[in-house]
Motif scaffolding. Structure first.
Motif, PDB file in Angstrom:
ATOM      1  N   TYR A  37      10.480 -28.388   6.863  1.00 11.42           N
ATOM      2  CA  TYR A  37      11.164 -27.100   6.763  1.00 11.42           C
ATOM      3  C   TYR A  37      12.661 -27.313   6.556  1.00 11.42           C
ATOM      4  CZ  TYR A  37      12.624 -27.900  11.592  1.00 11.42           C
ATOM      5  OH  TYR A  37      13.180 -28.438  12.731  1.00 11.42           O
ATOM      6  N   ILE A  42       7.004 -25.080   5.736  1.00  9.30           N
ATOM      7  CA  ILE A  42       7.489 -23.763   6.139  1.00  9.30           C
ATOM      8  C   ILE A  42       8.737 -23.452   5.324  1.00  9.30           C
ATOM      9  CG2 ILE A  42       8.368 -22.351   8.036  1.00  9.30           C
ATOM     10  CD1 ILE A  42       6.815 -24.201   9.944  1.00  9.30           C
ATOM     11  N   GLY A  43       8.662 -22.404   4.513  1.00  4.76           N
ATOM     12  CA  GLY A  43       9.819 -22.034   3.714  1.00  4.76           C
ATOM     13  C   GLY A  43       9.415 -21.241   2.492  1.00  4.76           C
ATOM     14  N   THR A 102      11.679 -24.957  -0.774  1.00  2.54           N
ATOM     15  CA  THR A 102      11.125 -25.898   0.208  1.00  2.54           C
ATOM     16  C   THR A 102       9.784 -26.435  -0.271  1.00  2.54           C
ATOM     17  OG1 THR A 102      12.249 -24.648   1.945  1.00  2.54           O
ATOM     18  CG2 THR A 102      10.559 -26.195   2.654  1.00  2.54           C
ATOM     19  N   ALA A 104      12.749 -20.336   9.645  1.00  4.22           N
ATOM     20  CA  ALA A 104      11.903 -21.513   9.432  1.00  4.22           C
ATOM     21  C   ALA A 104      11.889 -22.402  10.679  1.00  4.22           C
ATOM     22  CB  ALA A 104      12.367 -22.292   8.210  1.00  4.22           C
TER      23      ALA A 104
END
Length: 124
Positions: A9, A64-65, A69, A18
């Motif tokens: 992240y 996560i993003g 990302t 995030a």
């Protein structure tokens, strides 16, 4: 055998959403006796280096993003020729890549259902 999850992240993005999601994932996975490695950095290059160094030890990866990302993570995975299961948790502003993936999956499912219903109608 304990499974090792990586959570990749961008800790510098947005309002820290995030990071909050990464820490919650870490907590939930640890409750399931999984080993969790948080993978981030102060810059994109540093984050990608950490991911590249961590890949050999990971069984799965959670990204996560948003689009940036996702692109950063998949670039490292492809460059290092290290395929592994990847889960995605949206935490970006726009998430166009995720919307595209979800749309395609939804369209494919709709086509399969439509085809099934059409075939079933003629089988009576």
């Amino acid at each position: 055998m304990t499974k090792t999850w990586g959570i990749f992240y961008n800790k510098n993005s947005g309002s820290g959403e995030a990071t909050k999601k990464a820490e919650l994932c870490q907590k939930r996975l640890a409750e399931k006796d999984s080993k969790v490695v948080l993978i981030t950095g102060d810059s994109l290059d540093e984050s990608q280096r950490h991911l590249a160094n961590s890949l050999p030890d990971l069984d799965s990866l959670i990204v996560i993003g948003g689009d940036g990302t996702l692109n950063a993570a998949f670039s490292v995975i492809v460059k290092n020729n290290h395929p592994l299961p990847v889960g995605i948790i949206p935490a970006g502003t726009v998430n166009n890549s995720l919307k595209d993936i979800i749309f395609r999956k939804t369209q494919k499912t709709r086509l399969q259902i439509s085809s099934y219903q059409h075939d079933s109608a003629w089988s009576d």
